[in-house]
Scaffold this motif. Structure first.
Motif, PDB file in Angstrom:
ATOM      1  N   GLN A 142       0.820  -1.212   0.000  1.00  0.00           N
ATOM      2  CA  GLN A 142       0.000   0.000   0.000  1.00  0.00           C
ATOM      3  C   GLN A 142       0.858   1.269   0.000  1.00  0.00           C
ATOM      4  N   LEU A 143       2.149   1.137   0.332  1.00  0.00           N
ATOM      5  CA  LEU A 143       3.051   2.286   0.365  1.00  0.00           C
ATOM      6  C   LEU A 143       3.872   2.412  -0.906  1.00  0.00           C
ATOM      7  N   SER A 144       3.590   1.591  -1.907  1.00  0.00           N
ATOM      8  CA  SER A 144       4.374   1.630  -3.143  1.00  0.00           C
ATOM      9  C   SER A 144       4.387   3.039  -3.723  1.00  0.00           C
ATOM     10  N   PRO A 145       5.561   3.548  -4.068  1.00  0.00           N
ATOM     11  CA  PRO A 145       5.624   4.910  -4.629  1.00  0.00           C
ATOM     12  C   PRO A 145       4.969   5.035  -5.989  1.00  0.00           C
ATOM     13  N   VAL A 146       4.655   3.903  -6.632  1.00  0.00           N
ATOM     14  CA  VAL A 146       3.945   3.982  -7.911  1.00  0.00           C
ATOM     15  C   VAL A 146       2.606   4.686  -7.732  1.00  0.00           C
ATOM     16  N   GLU A 147       2.046   4.582  -6.527  1.00  0.00           N
ATOM     17  CA  GLU A 147       0.783   5.277  -6.270  1.00  0.00           C
ATOM     18  C   GLU A 147       0.926   6.783  -6.437  1.00  0.00           C
ATOM     19  N   ALA A 148       2.157   7.282  -6.294  1.00  0.00           N
ATOM     20  CA  ALA A 148       2.372   8.726  -6.463  1.00  0.00           C
ATOM     21  C   ALA A 148       2.075   9.175  -7.885  1.00  0.00           C
ATOM     22  N   LEU A 149       2.088   8.238  -8.832  1.00  0.00           N
ATOM     23  CA  LEU A 149       1.813   8.606 -10.214  1.00  0.00           C
ATOM     24  C   LEU A 149       0.357   9.003 -10.426  1.00  0.00           C
ATOM     25  N   ASN A 150      -0.492   8.721  -9.450  1.00  0.00           N
ATOM     26  CA  ASN A 150      -1.910   9.080  -9.573  1.00  0.00           C
ATOM     27  C   ASN A 150      -2.215  10.468  -9.022  1.00  0.00           C
ATOM     28  N   ILE A 151      -1.201  11.154  -8.500  1.00  0.00           N
ATOM     29  CA  ILE A 151      -1.430  12.482  -7.911  1.00  0.00           C
ATOM     30  C   ILE A 151      -2.011  13.442  -8.948  1.00  0.00           C
ATOM     31  N   GLY A 152      -1.397  13.485 -10.114  1.00  0.00           N
ATOM     32  CA  GLY A 152      -1.875  14.403 -11.160  1.00  0.00           C
ATOM     33  C   GLY A 152      -3.287  14.083 -11.607  1.00  0.00           C
ATOM     34  N   ASP A 153      -3.607  12.781 -11.744  1.00  0.00           N
ATOM     35  CA  ASP A 153      -4.966  12.392 -12.134  1.00  0.00           C
ATOM     36  C   ASP A 153      -5.980  12.850 -11.095  1.00  0.00           C
ATOM     37  N   TYR A 154      -5.635  12.658  -9.817  1.00  0.00           N
ATOM     38  CA  TYR A 154      -6.556  13.054  -8.750  1.00  0.00           C
ATOM     39  C   TYR A 154      -6.799  14.566  -8.775  1.00  0.00           C
ATOM     40  N   ILE A 155      -5.726  15.346  -8.871  1.00  0.00           N
ATOM     41  CA  ILE A 155      -5.873  16.805  -8.871  1.00  0.00           C
ATOM     42  C   ILE A 155      -6.671  17.245 -10.094  1.00  0.00           C
ATOM     43  N   GLY A 156      -6.351  16.653 -11.252  1.00  0.00           N
ATOM     44  CA  GLY A 156      -7.073  17.013 -12.466  1.00  0.00           C
ATOM     45  C   GLY A 156      -8.558  16.706 -12.378  1.00  0.00           C
ATOM     46  N   GLN A 157      -8.910  15.550 -11.827  1.00  0.00           N
ATOM     47  CA  GLN A 157     -10.317  15.184 -11.684  1.00  0.00           C
ATOM     48  C   GLN A 157     -11.049  16.139 -10.752  1.00  0.00           C
ATOM     49  N   GLN A 158     -10.373  16.519  -9.650  1.00  0.00           N
ATOM     50  CA  GLN A 158     -11.013  17.450  -8.716  1.00  0.00           C
ATOM     51  C   GLN A 158     -11.227  18.820  -9.357  1.00  0.00           C
ATOM     52  N   LEU A 159     -10.245  19.280 -10.101  1.00  0.00           N
ATOM     53  CA  LEU A 159     -10.373  20.583 -10.760  1.00  0.00           C
ATOM     54  C   LEU A 159     -11.480  20.550 -11.800  1.00  0.00           C
ATOM     55  N   ASP A 160     -11.586  19.430 -12.530  1.00  0.00           N
ATOM     56  CA  ASP A 160     -12.658  19.316 -13.526  1.00  0.00           C
ATOM     57  C   ASP A 160     -14.026  19.346 -12.847  1.00  0.00           C
ATOM     58  N   ALA A 161     -14.150  18.626 -11.719  1.00  0.00           N
ATOM     59  CA  ALA A 161     -15.425  18.602 -11.011  1.00  0.00           C
ATOM     60  C   ALA A 161     -15.787  19.984 -10.487  1.00  0.00           C
ATOM     61  N   ILE A 162     -14.799  20.704  -9.987  1.00  0.00           N
ATOM     62  CA  ILE A 162     -15.040  22.059  -9.477  1.00  0.00           C
ATOM     63  C   ILE A 162     -15.466  22.981 -10.616  1.00  0.00           C
TER      64      ILE A 162
END
Length: 417
Positions: free
Chosen positions: A190-210
């Protein structure tokens, strides 16, 4: 001088004080370490040791090679104390888990020690007590998320230590391999740094929703979430970059996806701290450290791996310069002549691809913010990325990335003017 004097004192008279602190203690009597921990003084002890270690490292860097060696030896003395804690005081350390400030200080101490004395990393991984401590803590992070950032930074520091060969037949695997193996175990995934690659997707999705909802309350809530997550995201990108720089297999496996994902983050209006972490992580994938190259190229031609890094760098540059949906700055009449792209002249090529204006404007705007704080992480990281892009192409005997001279000139004329 005073700091280096502390190093000399530690080296000259370490035996008795270290025994008193718990290194080599015995006889069934509680050591000062155990008494300090049980008396909740651990935070001050660990913070003092971490600050002393960092001061030694910085003073030695300014004073020269001889001082650096003396400071590293002093850090190794403190490291012996730290290892004794992990081996013999686990019960006391477990009690600290409910004292976040003290436990964070312990993790910071671990990072400071392995930055100042990287050759101690092999000893660390050979210790069953140290390994179990680090694994157990990772599994328990879900119940104490405040430890996430110092814990991930500690793993990044351990992964960055160079592999050392001391002639021991039971020689440990390289530190980066040890960290990677740890993160592949059970609950640690669950701590794999590969999860960090989803940071941009998460921010982009939130900005689109806003943007779609046009809801001010959503914007405020997301800004609060982003600020709360900033240090965690930065730490995750630090670990991702540390493993990419020092672990050839992971760099090959993650490279293409990481470039596509990380390039997006700086264009999302995030804080300079997160932009800097993104630039540094991108640089790590094309850093091409000589020692890492030799480890990766056993049994294969040297040029093959370098070309792979250059191809990754070309993809990175293509995304930064051409593919992001941004405004372009057209070339002016004074820009007549060949373009740095296979000798094609302006007459035969589009006159629009000189700069990615949004990229450079963002760097310049962030510099104005950094100047007020007299701290320049984003600007330094961006310049470092340009340097690594040029270096990756040069190592493969390839020409510089298209239009790179114009970016370098822009930095000289516009950014630092």
């Amino acid at each position: 001088g005073l700091t280096l004097g502390v190093a000399a004192a530690l080296l000259d008279s370490s035996a008795a004080p270290m025994r008193a602190l718990g290194v080599g203690g015995g006889g069934g009597q509680p050591t000062l370490i155990e008494e300090s921990l049980s008396a909740a003084c651990a935070e001050h002890l660990f913070s003092f040791l971490a600050a002393t270690t960092e001061s030694l490292r910085r003073a030695a860097a300014l004073a020269g090679c001889g001082a650096a060696e003396e400071a590293e030896l002093a850090a190794e003395v403190v490291h012996s104390l730290f290892m004794s804690l992990l081996e013999h005081c686990r019960h006391a350390l477990d009690l600290l888990f409910d004292q976040p400030a003290a436990f964070r200080a312990l993790l910071t101490l671990c990072s400071s020690l392995h930055t100042a004395a990287p050759r101690c990393t092999n000893e660390f991984w050979r210790s069953t007590g140290a390994y179990n401590f680090i694994y157990d803590l990772g599994v328990r992070l879900a119940s104490q998320p405040d430890f996430y950032e110092p814990y991930i930074c500690m793993l990044a520091t351990l992964a960055a230590a160079p592999p050392l060969h001391d002639g021991d037949a039971s020689e440990s695997a390289p530190p980066a391999e040890q960290v990677a193996s740890l993160l592949e175990r059970g609950a640690m995934q669950q701590l794999s740094p590969v999860e960090a690659l989803n940071i941009g997707d998460y921010i982009g999705q939130q900005l689109d929703a806003i943007g779609d909802a046009q809801d001010r309350a959503l914007q405020v809530a997301f800004d609060e979430t982003r600020r709360a997550m900033l240090d965690r995201w930065t730490a995750a990108l630090l670990l991702l970059g540390s493993l990419a720089r020092n672990h050839p297999r992971l760099r090959r496996e993650w490279g293409a996806l990481a470039v596509d994902k990380l390039v997006r983050i700086p264009f999302l209006g995030v804080e300079p701290q997160l932009k800097a972490a993104s630039w540094r992580a991108l640089s790590a994938f094309i850093a091409a450290d000589d020692d890492v190259f030799r480890a990766a190229e056993l049994g294969s031609p040297r040029g093959g791996r370098a070309l792979g890094v250059a191809e990754l760098a070309s993809r990175m540059w293509e995304l930064l310069h051409e593919k992001m949906p941004v405004a372009r700055l057209a070339l002016g009449p004074a820009a007549a002549g060949p373009i740095a792209q296979g000798g094609v002249s302006d007459a035969a090529a589009p006159r629009r691809a000189a700069f990615n204006l949004e990229l450079l404007s963002g760097v310049r705007d962030d510099l104005s913010v950094e100047q007020r704080h007299r701290d320049y992480p984003q600007t330094i990281a961006f310049i470092g990325l340009l340097r690594q892009l040029i270096r990756a192409h040069s190592r493969a005997a390839a020409p510089p990335p298209p239009h790179m001279p114009r970016y370098v000139d822009w930095c000289a004329q516009q950014l630092f003017a």
